[in-house]
Design an enzyme around this catalytic site. Structure first.
Site, PDB file in Angstrom:
ATOM      1  N   ASP A  61       8.194  -1.143   4.514  1.00  0.00           N
ATOM      2  CA  ASP A  61       9.321  -1.635   3.729  1.00  0.00           C
ATOM      3  C   ASP A  61      10.515  -1.766   4.675  1.00  0.00           C
ATOM      4  O   ASP A  61      10.432  -1.415   5.846  1.00  0.00           O
ATOM      5  CB  ASP A  61       9.597  -0.727   2.531  1.00  0.00           C
ATOM      6  N   ASP A  63       2.846  -1.269  -4.290  1.00  0.00           N
ATOM      7  CA  ASP A  63       2.859   0.022  -3.602  1.00  0.00           C
ATOM      8  C   ASP A  63       3.498   1.020  -4.531  1.00  0.00           C
ATOM      9  O   ASP A  63       4.355   0.649  -5.344  1.00  0.00           O
ATOM     10  CB  ASP A  63       3.658  -0.058  -2.284  1.00  0.00           C
TER      11      ASP A  63
END
Ligand SMILES: [Zn+2]
Length: 339
Positions: free
Chosen positions: A69, A255
């Protein structure tokens, strides 16, 4: 191996590990990829170190996929909730972790670090729209998100050409849509991200409404306004029912920290809507496996009764066994969606 088969679910290995498991345990759950956190690894290890180790996969000895991320969610969850933890400016984000040295993350640094991590999918730094933002405040975060996305893409192209990465050897790059609950701003953000050009778009921000329900409206706005050749990523999503609903809208990347965090608290997934609390007294004499429909190490070897005993002893093994089961539950969910 290039990431090409979707949908995919990446459990959160924030600092380069899933607590209590090693990478061979994770492989046994048929989990295909892991999400690592740019902010934490950048702060803990730094660019030079990760470069010397040959990237995060080599460092962890992980043969599957990795998505990193951008650090953008930390802007929201750390700084916007508590301004003493840092500062956001047009240049980037200054994090002030307690008792540690300050960390400056810019869109360029975030991409540079993710490229050194060797991620299969990189996510651009975004400015988290505070769920309580007015339209005017939300617009500022959207403009900054677009500006940072442009800078990130530029840096990405620069590094790809420096490293002489052919198109099919580059990681996928994902832009993030901000705008909070303001659907006009979500659309405006998408239009501008599409002009820059990405492999996919992510549903950014805080996906829970004031009334504590999932914000499917924003998810749908993103799905309806993004071309079909784009991947859609539900950042931090989520519960099995949320994954299924977003998958039906066209999302194919997910996720979440939920299956592993729940597992450490003794909550095992048994259906898409139910978990079983293995710490409860009624588990003491239950000689069934967590699930007869599961082929994981835990379910093929141990009873609920034994795992309950391990939780009472507060032994690490308890969390480990339930984490293995929950990850297999999610990988089976993904197998079903693919079928
Ligand atoms: Zn199992």
């Amino acid at each position: 191996m290039k990431l090409s088969e979707f949908p995919v679910f990446f459990p959160d290995a924030t600092r380069g590990l899933i607590k209590s498991l090693d990478t061979s345990d994770i492989e046994s759950t048929k989990t295909q990829g892991l999400l690592v956190n740019t902010y934490h690894l950048y702060k803990d290890l730094g660019i030079k170190f990760i470069k010397e180790k040959g990237g995060i996969k080599k460092f962890m000895n992980w043969k599957g996929f990795v998505i990193s991320d951008s650090g953008g969610f930390q802007v929201g969850s750390l700084i916007k909730m508590n301004p003493t933890k840092g500062h956001v400016s047009n240049n980037g984000v200054l994090f002030k972790p307690e008792g540690e040295k300050q960390v400056m993350l810019t869109p360029e640094k975030s991409i540079e670090f993710q490229m050194e991590l060797g991620s299969d999918m990189v996510v651009v730094l975004d400015d988290f729209t505070d769920p309580k933002a007015t339209h005017e405040e939300a617009k500022i975060s959207v403009e900054r998100t677009i500006n940072w996305a442009r800078r990130s893409k530029h840096e990405f192209e620069k590094i790809c050409s420096q490293k002489q990465l052919a198109v099919d050897h580059r990681p996928l790059i994902i832009g993030v849509v901000q705008g909070g609950y303001y659907q006009d701003l979500r659309k405006y953000c998408i239009e501008n991200l599409l002009k820059i050009g990405f492999d996919g778009l992510g549903y950014g921000g805080w996906p829970i409404n004031d009334n504590n329900t999932f914000d499917y409206e924003s998810a749908k706005t993103i799905a309806d306004n993004t071309p079909k050749n784009y991947l859609l990523y539900g950042l931090g999503v989520g519960k099995p029912t949320q994954i299924i609903k977003l998958f039906k809208m066209g999302y194919s990347i997910f996720d979440c920290v939920l299956p592993t965090r729940d597992a450490r608290h003794g909550r095992a997934c048994i259906t898409n809507t139910k978990t079983l609390d293995l710490t409860k007294g009624k588990m003491k004499d239950d000689d069934n496996p967590i699930s007869t429909a599961c082929d994981c190490l835990t379910c093929t070897r141990y009873t609920r009764s034994y795992i309950n005993h391990l939780f009472k002893l507060k032994d690490f093994t308890a969390g480990r066994l339930v984490t293995i089961h929950n990850l297999r539950f999610y990988s089976m969910l993904i197998e079903k969606l693919r079928a």
